[in-house]
Design a protein around this motif. Structure first.
Motif, PDB file in Angstrom:
ATOM      1  N   SER A 103       0.810  -1.225   0.000  1.00  0.00           N
ATOM      2  CA  SER A 103       0.000   0.000   0.000  1.00  0.00           C
ATOM      3  C   SER A 103       0.843   1.276   0.000  1.00  0.00           C
ATOM      4  N   ILE A 104       2.149   1.142   0.256  1.00  0.00           N
ATOM      5  CA  ILE A 104       3.013   2.332   0.346  1.00  0.00           C
ATOM      6  C   ILE A 104       3.001   3.180  -0.928  1.00  0.00           C
ATOM      7  N   PRO A 105       3.031   2.586  -2.137  1.00  0.00           N
ATOM      8  CA  PRO A 105       2.980   3.434  -3.343  1.00  0.00           C
ATOM      9  C   PRO A 105       1.730   4.304  -3.426  1.00  0.00           C
ATOM     10  N   ILE A 165      -3.018  -2.498  -7.501  1.00  0.00           N
ATOM     11  CA  ILE A 165      -2.143  -2.989  -6.435  1.00  0.00           C
ATOM     12  C   ILE A 165      -2.833  -4.009  -5.538  1.00  0.00           C
ATOM     13  N   PHE A 166      -4.060  -3.735  -5.098  1.00  0.00           N
ATOM     14  CA  PHE A 166      -4.743  -4.631  -4.162  1.00  0.00           C
ATOM     15  C   PHE A 166      -4.943  -6.042  -4.725  1.00  0.00           C
ATOM     16  N   PRO A 167      -5.463  -6.219  -5.950  1.00  0.00           N
ATOM     17  CA  PRO A 167      -5.624  -7.596  -6.462  1.00  0.00           C
ATOM     18  C   PRO A 167      -4.301  -8.340  -6.587  1.00  0.00           C
ATOM     19  N   ILE A 171      -2.776 -12.054  -4.605  1.00  0.00           N
ATOM     20  CA  ILE A 171      -2.032 -13.185  -5.174  1.00  0.00           C
ATOM     21  C   ILE A 171      -0.700 -13.344  -4.459  1.00  0.00           C
ATOM     22  N   ALA A 172      -0.099 -12.226  -4.058  1.00  0.00           N
ATOM     23  CA  ALA A 172       1.164 -12.276  -3.308  1.00  0.00           C
ATOM     24  C   ALA A 172       0.972 -12.994  -1.973  1.00  0.00           C
ATOM     25  N   ILE A 173      -0.133 -12.688  -1.291  1.00  0.00           N
ATOM     26  CA  ILE A 173      -0.436 -13.338  -0.008  1.00  0.00           C
ATOM     27  C   ILE A 173      -0.713 -14.825  -0.228  1.00  0.00           C
ATOM     28  N   ALA A 174      -1.438 -15.146  -1.305  1.00  0.00           N
ATOM     29  CA  ALA A 174      -1.712 -16.553  -1.622  1.00  0.00           C
ATOM     30  C   ALA A 174      -0.420 -17.290  -1.955  1.00  0.00           C
ATOM     31  N   ASN A 175       0.503 -16.606  -2.623  1.00  0.00           N
ATOM     32  CA  ASN A 175       1.797 -17.218  -2.960  1.00  0.00           C
ATOM     33  C   ASN A 175       2.595 -17.505  -1.691  1.00  0.00           C
TER      34      ASN A 175
END
Length: 279
Positions: A103-105, A165-167, A171-175
């Motif tokens: 979320s920083i960007p 960014i959110f979607p 996927i990053a969390i799922a990875n």
């Protein structure tokens, strides 16, 4: 799985165990208490202790979100139990860190556009800590809070986050969940984008659009029911309590399940395109 199958499965999934919805709902209710009793106002100095409390409670909520993804990736049908609270908190802390970093960007431009915050804290030695506090505030209280305060000019930043960014962060969390919860896997961008490529960008964003629409429909239906039975609700239960106790946990569970299923569809899509000779 097709998008239709993913959405239908995810809609039904939270109803498998109402007790889990209510337990998660109680945690969400506790999470909202610091915000309601001690609202954070950065321009007048924020209350550090209540921000920390909210962050700690948030880790249990996101920890269960993560646990649902882990269970769903293993094709487990039932909702996970609320146990091993230490692991729940640890994983939730990782998810919170990943969400904050992604979320920083978006949060930094919001802070920069609000020059009054920068002017207020620019002469304080621990300036960077206060700026991180601002990022935590936007993450915890939501972007809508900032728009209600008159920052409508940041609408394009808001859309950037929720459309791009959110979607990807999901996927990053799922990875990360698919790799034993190792934090580094949430930032393996090549692997993450390969997963989305295997899903198919059109399918990925179609899923995200439909999941978002379902979320809005759940909120609208919930609000409509609350207004319909407003006399009974106001007498015994407040609408905000209903939202925190039922609607919000349902949406968390729904999104966690659908995120895992769309991620799994990338894995299955990949292996379906690999011939026996290349495996």
């Amino acid at each position: 799985m097709s998008i239709k199958e993913i959405i239908i499965d995810s809609i039904k999934y939270p109803f498998l165990d109402w007790k889990k919805i209510l337990i998660l709902g109680l945690i969400v209710v506790i999470y909202t208490i610091p915000h309601d009793m001690f609202p954070i106002n950065l321009q007048n100095g924020y209350t550090d202790q209540f921000l920390v409390i909210a962050l700690l409670i948030n880790c249990f909520i996101t920890g269960y979100f993560f646990k649902i993804i882990q269970y769903s990736l293993k094709d487990t049908r039932e909702l996970p139990k609320f146990r091993k609270w230490v692991n729940l908190f640890k994983n939730g802390f990782k998810v919170t860190c990943v969400s904050l970093i992604y979320s920083i960007p978006v949060t930094l431009p919001l802070i920069i556009l609000n020059s009054s915050i920068l002017n207020f804290y620019s002469y304080i030695p621990s300036f960077i800590i206060y700026i991180m506090g601002a990022i935590f505030q936007i993450y915890l209280q939501g972007y809508a809070t900032w728009f209600s305060q008159g920052y409508a000019t940041t609408f394009f930043v808001y859309m950037l986050y929720f459309l791009i960014i959110f979607p990807i962060s999901l996927i990053a969390i799922a990875n990360m969940a698919n790799n034993d919860g190792k934090l580094s896997y949430a930032f393996k961008f090549k692997a993450i984008f390969d997963k989305i490529k295997n899903i198919g960008w059109i399918k990925f964003y179609s899923w995200y659009f439909l999941a978002s629409v379902i979320t809005l429909l759940v909120l609208l239906i919930g609000i409509t029911l609350m207004f319909t039975f407003s006399i009974l609700i106001h007498k015994y239960l407040s609408p905000k309590l209903i939202d925190s106790l039922i609607l919000t946990p349902y949406i968390y569970i729904f999104f966690a399940r659908s995120t895992a299923l769309i991620y799994n569809s990338a894995i299955k899509s990949y292996y379906s395109t690999v011939t026996p000779n290349t495996r």
